[in-house]
Design a protein around this motif. Sequence first.
Motif, PDB file in Angstrom:
ATOM      1  N   ARG A  16      11.071  12.683   3.816  1.00  0.00           N
ATOM      2  CA  ARG A  16       9.894  13.353   4.373  1.00  0.00           C
ATOM      3  C   ARG A  16       8.694  12.450   4.130  1.00  0.00           C
ATOM      4  N   ILE A  17       8.126  11.958   5.218  1.00  0.00           N
ATOM      5  CA  ILE A  17       7.000  11.023   5.128  1.00  0.00           C
ATOM      6  C   ILE A  17       5.761  11.744   5.649  1.00  0.00           C
ATOM      7  N   ARG A  18       4.697  11.746   4.856  1.00  0.00           N
ATOM      8  CA  ARG A  18       3.474  12.431   5.263  1.00  0.00           C
ATOM      9  C   ARG A  18       2.243  11.571   4.999  1.00  0.00           C
ATOM     10  N   GLY A  19       1.497  11.335   6.051  1.00  0.00           N
ATOM     11  CA  GLY A  19       0.179  10.692   5.915  1.00  0.00           C
ATOM     12  C   GLY A  19       0.188   9.342   5.224  1.00  0.00           C
ATOM     13  N   VAL A  20       1.247   8.550   5.439  1.00  0.00           N
ATOM     14  CA  VAL A  20       1.339   7.260   4.739  1.00  0.00           C
ATOM     15  C   VAL A  20       0.425   6.224   5.409  1.00  0.00           C
ATOM     16  N   GLU A  21      -0.424   5.641   4.593  1.00  0.00           N
ATOM     17  CA  GLU A  21      -1.318   4.587   5.084  1.00  0.00           C
ATOM     18  C   GLU A  21      -1.091   3.331   4.261  1.00  0.00           C
ATOM     19  N   LYS A  22      -1.177   2.181   4.940  1.00  0.00           N
ATOM     20  CA  LYS A  22      -1.043   0.914   4.224  1.00  0.00           C
ATOM     21  C   LYS A  22      -1.862  -0.148   4.945  1.00  0.00           C
ATOM     22  N   SER A  23      -2.727  -0.811   4.200  1.00  0.00           N
ATOM     23  CA  SER A  23      -3.533  -1.884   4.786  1.00  0.00           C
ATOM     24  C   SER A  23      -3.257  -3.185   4.062  1.00  0.00           C
ATOM     25  N   PHE A  24      -3.301  -4.282   4.805  1.00  0.00           N
ATOM     26  CA  PHE A  24      -3.286  -5.613   4.192  1.00  0.00           C
ATOM     27  C   PHE A  24      -4.638  -6.227   4.481  1.00  0.00           C
ATOM     28  N   GLY A  25      -5.487  -6.305   3.469  1.00  0.00           N
ATOM     29  CA  GLY A  25      -6.849  -6.776   3.693  1.00  0.00           C
ATOM     30  C   GLY A  25      -7.533  -5.842   4.685  1.00  0.00           C
ATOM     31  N   VAL A  60       9.108   3.102   2.148  1.00  0.00           N
ATOM     32  CA  VAL A  60      10.071   4.127   1.746  1.00  0.00           C
ATOM     33  C   VAL A  60      10.980   3.593   0.633  1.00  0.00           C
ATOM     34  N   LEU A  61      11.347   2.321   0.750  1.00  0.00           N
ATOM     35  CA  LEU A  61      12.210   1.705  -0.268  1.00  0.00           C
ATOM     36  C   LEU A  61      11.474   1.427  -1.574  1.00  0.00           C
ATOM     37  N   GLY A  62      10.146   1.395  -1.519  1.00  0.00           N
ATOM     38  CA  GLY A  62       9.375   1.074  -2.718  1.00  0.00           C
ATOM     39  C   GLY A  62       9.165  -0.413  -2.905  1.00  0.00           C
ATOM     40  N   LEU A  63       9.531  -1.224  -1.891  1.00  0.00           N
ATOM     41  CA  LEU A  63       9.245  -2.663  -1.979  1.00  0.00           C
ATOM     42  C   LEU A  63       7.754  -2.899  -1.781  1.00  0.00           C
ATOM     43  N   LEU A  64       7.097  -1.987  -1.051  1.00  0.00           N
ATOM     44  CA  LEU A  64       5.640  -1.998  -0.914  1.00  0.00           C
ATOM     45  C   LEU A  64       5.141  -0.627  -1.349  1.00  0.00           C
ATOM     46  N   HIS A  65       3.936  -0.603  -1.903  1.00  0.00           N
ATOM     47  CA  HIS A  65       3.365   0.681  -2.308  1.00  0.00           C
ATOM     48  C   HIS A  65       2.343   1.127  -1.274  1.00  0.00           C
ATOM     49  N   PRO A  66       2.542   2.311  -0.675  1.00  0.00           N
ATOM     50  CA  PRO A  66       1.555   2.796   0.292  1.00  0.00           C
ATOM     51  C   PRO A  66       0.205   3.061  -0.395  1.00  0.00           C
ATOM     52  N   ASP A  67      -0.893   2.895   0.370  1.00  0.00           N
ATOM     53  CA  ASP A  67      -2.221   3.134  -0.197  1.00  0.00           C
ATOM     54  C   ASP A  67      -2.425   4.625  -0.461  1.00  0.00           C
ATOM     55  N   THR A  68      -2.065   5.441   0.524  1.00  0.00           N
ATOM     56  CA  THR A  68      -2.115   6.893   0.318  1.00  0.00           C
ATOM     57  C   THR A  68      -0.917   7.490   1.028  1.00  0.00           C
ATOM     58  N   GLU A  76      11.938  14.777  -3.652  1.00  0.00           N
ATOM     59  CA  GLU A  76      11.377  14.120  -4.834  1.00  0.00           C
ATOM     60  C   GLU A  76      10.348  13.074  -4.407  1.00  0.00           C
ATOM     61  N   GLU A  77       9.166  13.131  -4.996  1.00  0.00           N
ATOM     62  CA  GLU A  77       8.105  12.197  -4.602  1.00  0.00           C
ATOM     63  C   GLU A  77       8.454  10.783  -5.074  1.00  0.00           C
ATOM     64  N   THR A  78       8.374   9.807  -4.169  1.00  0.00           N
ATOM     65  CA  THR A  78       8.714   8.441  -4.568  1.00  0.00           C
ATOM     66  C   THR A  78       7.524   7.503  -4.508  1.00  0.00           C
ATOM     67  N   ALA A  79       6.492   7.876  -3.729  1.00  0.00           N
ATOM     68  CA  ALA A  79       5.333   6.988  -3.645  1.00  0.00           C
ATOM     69  C   ALA A  79       4.713   6.911  -5.031  1.00  0.00           C
ATOM     70  N   GLY A  80       4.701   5.730  -5.625  1.00  0.00           N
ATOM     71  CA  GLY A  80       4.125   5.574  -6.955  1.00  0.00           C
ATOM     72  C   GLY A  80       5.153   5.678  -8.065  1.00  0.00           C
ATOM     73  N   ALA A  81       6.421   5.957  -7.722  1.00  0.00           N
ATOM     74  CA  ALA A  81       7.454   5.989  -8.760  1.00  0.00           C
ATOM     75  C   ALA A  81       7.686   4.560  -9.273  1.00  0.00           C
ATOM     76  N   SER A  82       8.054   4.449 -10.550  1.00  0.00           N
ATOM     77  CA  SER A  82       8.278   3.094 -11.070  1.00  0.00           C
ATOM     78  C   SER A  82       9.378   3.119 -12.125  1.00  0.00           C
ATOM     79  N   GLY A  83       9.820   1.941 -12.504  1.00  0.00           N
ATOM     80  CA  GLY A  83      10.796   1.777 -13.582  1.00  0.00           C
ATOM     81  C   GLY A  83      12.099   2.506 -13.318  1.00  0.00           C
ATOM     82  N   LYS A  84      12.506   3.334 -14.273  1.00  0.00           N
ATOM     83  CA  LYS A  84      13.811   4.006 -14.220  1.00  0.00           C
ATOM     84  C   LYS A  84      13.939   4.938 -13.021  1.00  0.00           C
ATOM     85  N   GLU A  85      12.838   5.679 -12.743  1.00  0.00           N
ATOM     86  CA  GLU A  85      12.823   6.593 -11.604  1.00  0.00           C
ATOM     87  C   GLU A  85      13.174   5.853 -10.321  1.00  0.00           C
TER      88      GLU A  85
END
Lengths: 265, 260
Positions: A16-25, A60-68, A76-85
């Motif tokens: 479930r993807i909601r309101g994902v934003e990502k900018s490069f510069g 979605v894979l977590g290789l990049l972190h969305p801005d919001t 389960e929320e994955t945006a911002g998950a890190s390490g073991k999660e």
Amino acid sequence: MTTDAMTASDSDPKIRIRGVEKSFGPKRVLDGVDLDVGKGESVVIIGGSGTGKSVLLKCVLGLLHPDTGSIRIDGEETAGASGKERDRLLHKFGMLFQSAALFDSLPVWENVAFRLIHGDKMPRKDAREIAVEKLRAVGLKADVADLFPAELSGGMQKRVGLARAIAAEPEIIFFDEPTTGLDPIMADVINDLIVACREDLGATTLSITHDMASARKIADRIAMIYHGKIIWVGDAEAVDASGNDFVDQFVNGRAEGPIQMELRG
Amino acid sequence: MRNVNFLALIGRMVLAFLRHAGRLSIFTVTAVSHCFRPPFFLRNVGRQMIEIGYYSLPVVGLTAIFSGMVLALQSHTGFARFSAEGAVATVVVLSMTRELGPVLAGLMVAGRIGASMAAEIGTMRVTEQIDALTTLETNPYKYLVAPRLWAATLMLPVLVLVADIIGVFGGYLVGTYKLGFNAGSYIRRTLDYLEVMDVASGLVKAAVFGFLIALIGCYNGYMSRGGAQGVGQATRNAVVGASILILTSNYIITELFFSR
């Protein structure tokens, strides 16, 4: 734009993807993406080059972190998950990369068995057996197992990439432009393999492509991304009668239409 | 207006420097922390140790033997001006163990290994192999970076020890066959003034250089962007960066060991 089609039939979607934003510069690549992928469903995202398809997959894979925004896998929320999660989440994923991204320092079988050996700590001998079996599932003979990726053709590399993606039998498989750079016949072979793998594993799949033949073949639903937004979602059969000028132009591959090719992506 | 532009240029350079320094610091801390946390990829460590230790032997050995030979020749002709030719053996062994062994081996390995690490990891980055590692539940720091740091830090001292011996042997060859020293007295003079600290300081230097070579090689490869050109740039930065760090840290370590 068919907003009602954006919500999957399943009440608790796999992704479930909601309101994902990502900018490069200064460049805004994703500008509020909403998308649901139901359990066992195959969704294909279509769109031109540089519209943010790959970035969305990597978020979605977590290789990049969305801005919001929020990305939920099995609720389960994955945006911002890190390490073991994150490791635990990655366990659910398999991915076929656009360039296959095989490890060129390892023989084919070790590429396929990589996750079994290093992730699941399986003895190398057993892992090799499974690798050979998976290679057979994607139509490669056992003698390919000891070759190195550089000795294979593009189509064979894609097959090995597919075998690697399915080796640990993941719940979710991503395909990043699975048919790009292949001749039409090999492309169709790969499409058939994708469909077969999905049916065998019962996996949820999310693919990105700009190859309409491929999209029609592997998709239950198709979503079109343009300028960082999902502008249309619908059943695969409905793509020709979408009533959306952007989708029509893309599906029919016309230079004239509302989509103007940007010379500088 | 011109002054403002000039100031802006300086400002940009300072900011770029700080950005790189910050990135490198974070990379270093992350990489080192992964060196000590399982899982350890021993197979990769072994492969890198062979690559660094064994396959660098010819190039390091050749460098060492000619350095030792030229050192004997130069110090003999130089010292003859104040009748101190007898010090040749001592000069050769002290120069080799304290300075030339570690620094020359370090620079050769920076060119050989640092460059190949940057190119290999850089290519893996631009062909999405590093992303693929992550999706296969393998941390790239643990799989790629930590084994290289371990292998280089452990193998450089071994290489330098070999270089020391070969260098001294080069000096011995020139000393006995060309300069007319008696073989026995040359060897005695080599060992007479040699202290454990001379060799040990060289080996500590070697370990530090090894760590720096692998760190800078991996860092530049890991951060490379944009295809063949990006990988080329990473390779160049790895060699230049490691060489400068070797020479800088060489002074600092010498200062720590010998300035009392």
